[in-house]
Write a protein that holds these residues in place. Structure first.
Motif, PDB file in Angstrom:
ATOM      1  N   HIS A  50     -51.694  24.768  -4.923  1.00  0.00           N
ATOM      2  CA  HIS A  50     -53.044  24.255  -4.676  1.00  0.00           C
ATOM      3  C   HIS A  50     -53.779  25.075  -3.625  1.00  0.00           C
ATOM      4  N   GLY A  51     -53.379  26.335  -3.490  1.00  0.00           N
ATOM      5  CA  GLY A  51     -54.179  27.275  -2.722  1.00  0.00           C
ATOM      6  C   GLY A  51     -53.892  27.382  -1.241  1.00  0.00           C
ATOM      7  N   PHE A  52     -52.900  26.666  -0.730  1.00  0.00           N
ATOM      8  CA  PHE A  52     -52.568  26.781   0.690  1.00  0.00           C
ATOM      9  C   PHE A  52     -51.755  28.059   0.925  1.00  0.00           C
ATOM     10  N   GLU A  53     -52.143  28.819   1.937  1.00  0.00           N
ATOM     11  CA  GLU A  53     -51.402  30.020   2.315  1.00  0.00           C
ATOM     12  C   GLU A  53     -50.438  29.647   3.442  1.00  0.00           C
ATOM     13  N   LEU A  54     -49.175  29.544   3.100  1.00  0.00           N
ATOM     14  CA  LEU A  54     -48.173  29.130   4.066  1.00  0.00           C
ATOM     15  C   LEU A  54     -47.803  30.269   5.007  1.00  0.00           C
ATOM     16  N   GLU A  55     -47.455  29.907   6.230  1.00  0.00           N
ATOM     17  CA  GLU A  55     -46.996  30.891   7.196  1.00  0.00           C
ATOM     18  C   GLU A  55     -45.484  31.043   7.098  1.00  0.00           C
ATOM     19  N   ILE A  56     -44.991  32.210   7.462  1.00  0.00           N
ATOM     20  CA  ILE A  56     -43.559  32.479   7.417  1.00  0.00           C
ATOM     21  C   ILE A  56     -42.832  31.461   8.295  1.00  0.00           C
ATOM     22  N   ALA A  57     -41.690  30.974   7.822  1.00  0.00           N
ATOM     23  CA  ALA A  57     -40.930  29.962   8.555  1.00  0.00           C
ATOM     24  C   ALA A  57     -40.526  30.477   9.934  1.00  0.00           C
ATOM     25  N   ASP A  93     -61.510  24.846   6.183  1.00  0.00           N
ATOM     26  CA  ASP A  93     -62.444  24.996   7.301  1.00  0.00           C
ATOM     27  C   ASP A  93     -61.845  25.774   8.477  1.00  0.00           C
ATOM     28  N   GLY A  94     -60.600  26.254   8.297  1.00  0.00           N
ATOM     29  CA  GLY A  94     -59.974  27.091   9.315  1.00  0.00           C
ATOM     30  C   GLY A  94     -59.055  26.366  10.273  1.00  0.00           C
ATOM     31  N   ARG A  95     -59.079  25.053  10.272  1.00  0.00           N
ATOM     32  CA  ARG A  95     -58.220  24.306  11.190  1.00  0.00           C
ATOM     33  C   ARG A  95     -56.748  24.417  10.792  1.00  0.00           C
ATOM     34  N   ARG A  96     -55.875  24.298  11.781  1.00  0.00           N
ATOM     35  CA  ARG A  96     -54.447  24.331  11.511  1.00  0.00           C
ATOM     36  C   ARG A  96     -54.007  23.023  10.854  1.00  0.00           C
ATOM     37  N   LEU A  97     -53.144  23.147   9.878  1.00  0.00           N
ATOM     38  CA  LEU A  97     -52.529  22.001   9.216  1.00  0.00           C
ATOM     39  C   LEU A  97     -51.031  22.154   9.338  1.00  0.00           C
ATOM     40  N   GLU A 118     -56.328  19.423  18.421  1.00  0.00           N
ATOM     41  CA  GLU A 118     -57.315  19.331  17.335  1.00  0.00           C
ATOM     42  C   GLU A 118     -56.724  19.690  15.981  1.00  0.00           C
ATOM     43  N   ASP A 119     -55.414  19.900  15.912  1.00  0.00           N
ATOM     44  CA  ASP A 119     -54.769  20.244  14.645  1.00  0.00           C
ATOM     45  C   ASP A 119     -54.565  19.002  13.786  1.00  0.00           C
ATOM     46  N   VAL A 120     -54.546  19.201  12.484  1.00  0.00           N
ATOM     47  CA  VAL A 120     -54.265  18.117  11.542  1.00  0.00           C
ATOM     48  C   VAL A 120     -52.759  18.054  11.318  1.00  0.00           C
ATOM     49  N   CYS A 121     -52.169  16.895  11.611  1.00  0.00           N
ATOM     50  CA  CYS A 121     -50.715  16.718  11.545  1.00  0.00           C
ATOM     51  C   CYS A 121     -50.370  15.694  10.465  1.00  0.00           C
ATOM     52  N   VAL A 166     -57.556  12.962  15.049  1.00  0.00           N
ATOM     53  CA  VAL A 166     -58.095  14.025  14.195  1.00  0.00           C
ATOM     54  C   VAL A 166     -58.018  13.523  12.755  1.00  0.00           C
ATOM     55  N   PRO A 167     -59.084  12.928  12.228  1.00  0.00           N
ATOM     56  CA  PRO A 167     -59.036  12.386  10.870  1.00  0.00           C
ATOM     57  C   PRO A 167     -58.772  13.482   9.844  1.00  0.00           C
ATOM     58  N   PRO A 168     -58.075  13.149   8.778  1.00  0.00           N
ATOM     59  CA  PRO A 168     -57.871  14.146   7.725  1.00  0.00           C
ATOM     60  C   PRO A 168     -59.190  14.465   7.041  1.00  0.00           C
ATOM     61  N   PRO A 169     -59.362  15.689   6.556  1.00  0.00           N
ATOM     62  CA  PRO A 169     -60.621  16.040   5.883  1.00  0.00           C
ATOM     63  C   PRO A 169     -60.760  15.301   4.569  1.00  0.00           C
TER      64      PRO A 169
END
Length: 295
Positions: free
Chosen positions: A69-76, A89-93, A153-156, A263-266
């Motif tokens: 679904h288009g998420f670019e995951l970061e290396i573990a 929108d650029g925020r960390r998830l 401000e990150d989405v957790c 930090v509400p989810p988008p």
């Protein structure tokens, strides 16, 4: 690259079943998923897949769903939540994954053994497993915040699988994860006797569940911002390894927004499965749901 050439000593029953004849399609699909996702999973994933198959199966499904679904995951990496990515929108998830189980054999809050005939579904016991896992991962996110790994401000999101509760993975009606984080209790249905049509469906308010020892466990996590305000949402997967047949089965996924999150989810979060949102309307907690297009 395969998950199925490892020493089966100490393997789970689920792993051994996957190696049986007739499961070739499942093995091929899982290997394909692992080939795509290996860089975003723990370095010991293959070894753990043998001995903690349900948990690792869930992590694999979660990584696959995010990438599809288009998420670019970061290396573990060690010392941070299980999955790191960014929203449009650029925020960390951040997503912290956990697989549910019934715990130790002497756990008094395990589901009772199945027997012939009808018996009550172990809803209380399943919800207690969910609330316990939720608290554990809430505390883990607090540690990450204090260490400066996760920002204020990150989405957790806590991602949870109930596959390990098989055969009590899920029931009918309102998804159990909703009742684990919000006080929606037993369902009450009003039926018009003349027409047989359903007039109203409502849920009794349930603020807590009793453990076997009588102590209450709150089911109001998402009404307590002082305790769970850092958690933006919970994502649950109800797929089980024994009944999985290679597809993502999007209807097995449920997202519940935290209405009291700092930090509400988008509005656009996960593009699959069902999503539940709660809000106070005239002093009454009301719930709405929606289905993603591919659900």
């Amino acid at each position: 690259m395969t998950l199925f050439d490892l020493d089966p000593a100490g393997a789970t029953e689920g792993y051994l079943r996957l190696r049986e004849d007739g499961r070739e399609e499942d093995r091929a699909r899982l290997d394909e998923m692992y080939g795509r996702a290996s860089a975003y999973l723990d370095a010991n994933f293959r070894d753990q897949f043998v001995r903690a198959t349900n948990d690792r199966f869930f992590e694999l499904r979660l990584a696959d769903a995010l990438m599809n679904h288009g998420f670019e995951l970061e290396i573990a990496a060690a010392g941070r939540p299980d999955f790191a990515t960014r929203l449009p929108d650029g925020r960390r998830l951040w997503l912290e994954a956990v697989g549910l189980s019934w715990g130790r054999p002497d756990n008094p809050d395990r589901a009772p053994a199945l027997r012939e005939g009808f018996q009550a579904a172990p809803i209380r016991q399943a919800l207690l497993r969910m609330t316990s896992a939720l608290k554990e991962k809430r505390d883990r996110f607090r540690d990450y915040l204090e260490a400066g790994v996760v920002g204020a401000e990150d989405v957790c999101v806590i991602a949870m699988s109930s596959g390990g509760l098989y055969p009590h993975v899920e029931g009918v009606g309102l998804p159990r994860i909703v009742s684990a984080v919000l006080p929606f209790g037993d369902e009450r249905v009003t039926i018009d006797r003349a027409t047989g049509e359903v007039v109203e469906i409502r849920h009794e308010r349930r603020d807590a569940l009793p453990k076997a020892n009588g102590s209450p466990v709150p089911t109001t996590a998402f009404e307590t911002p002082e305790e769970y305000g850092q958690i933006s949402a919970v994502l649950q997967d109800t797929a089980h390894l024994g009944t999985w047949r290679g597809d993502l089965q999007p209807k097995r996924w449920v997202t519940v927004d935290n209405p009291t999150a700092r930090v509400p989810p988008p509005d656009e979060l996960f593009g699959w499965g069902a999503r539940y949102r709660a809000a106070m309307v005239n002093g009454v907690l009301e719930l709405t749901s929606s289905e993603a297009d591919d659900a």
